[in-house]
Design an enzyme around this catalytic site. Structure first.
Site, mmCIF file in Angstrom:
data_model
loop_
_atom_site.group_PDB
_atom_site.id
_atom_site.type_symbol
_atom_site.label_atom_id
_atom_site.label_comp_id
_atom_site.label_asym_id
_atom_site.label_seq_id
_atom_site.Cartn_x
_atom_site.Cartn_y
_atom_site.Cartn_z
ATOM 1 N N SER A 263 20.768 45.753 60.885
ATOM 2 C CA SER A 263 19.955 45.484 59.704
ATOM 3 C C SER A 263 20.820 45.018 58.536
ATOM 4 O O SER A 263 21.923 45.499 58.329
ATOM 5 C CB SER A 263 19.213 46.764 59.313
ATOM 6 O OG SER A 263 18.536 46.597 58.097
ATOM 7 N N CYS B 56 18.991 55.899 51.367
ATOM 8 C CA CYS B 56 18.328 55.598 50.103
ATOM 9 C C CYS B 56 18.334 56.820 49.189
ATOM 10 O O CYS B 56 18.242 57.954 49.657
ATOM 11 C CB CYS B 56 16.879 55.179 50.349
ATOM 12 S SG CYS B 56 16.685 53.707 51.373
ATOM 13 N N GLY C 61 29.135 50.005 63.253
ATOM 14 C CA GLY C 61 30.223 50.099 62.290
ATOM 15 C C GLY C 61 31.479 49.397 62.753
ATOM 16 O O GLY C 61 32.248 49.942 63.538
ATOM 17 N N GLY C 62 31.675 48.169 62.321
ATOM 18 C CA GLY C 62 32.902 47.447 62.610
ATOM 19 C C GLY C 62 33.002 46.812 63.981
ATOM 20 O O GLY C 62 34.056 46.287 64.344
#
Length: 303
Positions: free
Chosen positions: A20, A130, A243-244
């Protein structure tokens, strides 16, 4: 060689999912290659009301990655269902992951409820990074109690599997994972971006107008890998590792740590063909690793 994986009963043709925020709603990438080669994709974080996002500048490069403070710019859930969903159906014919944001428990629940009747959406990826506007602005994902409350509220109305997307900006991510699993989450996605910043030497001010931004890219991969490992040992629900990740080897490593599927984020912004390349390279890598079914990799390093 079988590339299929299962996420809480949702079958994907392979484990590669654009993350996303890096893939929009698929429009731009569909001009470059056939999106149907992907296992799925996670659409841009969507909130109840339209959002313009944070002021510029809100993206900056850094060594081994990038910072972003886009601020969940999106047209709002109703516009996405009305305009983007029909277009996605023309571009991609597999199961879609809907990334859902919110600033109150009620907003999360209402957004997820509205997606119940969107056939192509197969998984709800609930972004609890959030801020909770009703609790002083602390992110939902930083507090086990708040994370569990969002999970329960969404599960009460959702007719689709719910994967909670976890922030790494906590002391013990396994504690948050256990809270979500205990509240009924069908799966987890981790990690979201790490909090970071840069300062311009000439102006002596932060490079990002918002002061801080989320760090993503290869620099965060070892952190993400460790967190996936820890969460895999803490819960018994499927994990989407993120992540990465920028290569087939990274994806395999993430699966060995415990991921059932893998999201690719910042790599798409550096090379828009990144996911396509990873998908194409995975079969040969699996053959090299001696696995006939890619799902055999999941959690393999724990044995």
């Amino acid at each position: 060689m079988s590339m299929t994986v299962s996420l809480a009963g949702v079958e994907l043709k392979n484990p590669i999912i654009p993350a996303s925020g890096t893939f929009g709603y698929g429009r731009e990438y569909a001009e470059l290659y056939d999106l149907d080669i992907l296992g799925s994709f996670s659409w841009k974080g969507t909130t109840g009301a339209p959002r313009l996002g944070n002021p510029q500048p809100r993206i900056a490069e850094t060594a081994g990655g990038m910072l972003n403070a886009v601020g969940l710019q999106n047209p709002g859930i109703d516009a996405v269902i009305e305009t983007e969903v029909p277009n996605i159906a023309k571009l991609f014919h597999g199961p879609v992951i809907a990334n859902v944001g919110g600033f109150s428990i009620e907003e999360y629940a209402e957004n997820c409820r509205k997606l119940n009747d969107v056939d192509q959406v197969a998984i709800l990826e609930v972004n609890i990074s959030c801020p909770n506007v009703h609790a002083g602005g602390k992110n939902f994902g930083c507090d086990p109690k708040a994370a569990a409350e969002v999970t329960r509220a969404v599960k009460a109305v959702a007719k689709k599997p719910v994967f909670m997307k976890l922030t790494p900006n906590v002391t013990d991510i396994a504690e948050i994972a256990r809270a979500c699993a205990g509240a009924g989450a069908d799966g987890l996605c981790l990690i979201n971006t790490l909090l970071g910043m840069r300062i311009d030497l000439r102006s002596r001010k932060p490079v990002i107008a918002n002061r801080t931004g989320g760090l993503s890219g290869p620099a965060v991969f070892p952190v993400a890998l460790r967190m996936v490992w820890d969460v895999y040992e803490a819960v018994d629900i499927p994990i989407i590792g993120c992540g990465g990740v920028s290569s087939a080897e990274d994806a395999a490593e993430m699966m060995l740590a415990g991921a059932a599927a893998v999201e690719v984020g910042a790599a798409n912004l550096k090379d828009p063909y990144a996911c396509k390349t990873i998908v194409e390279n995975l079969p040969a890598l699996c053959e090299k690793l001696g696995v006939a079914h890619i799902s055999e990799l999941t959690g393999g390093a724990h044995q």
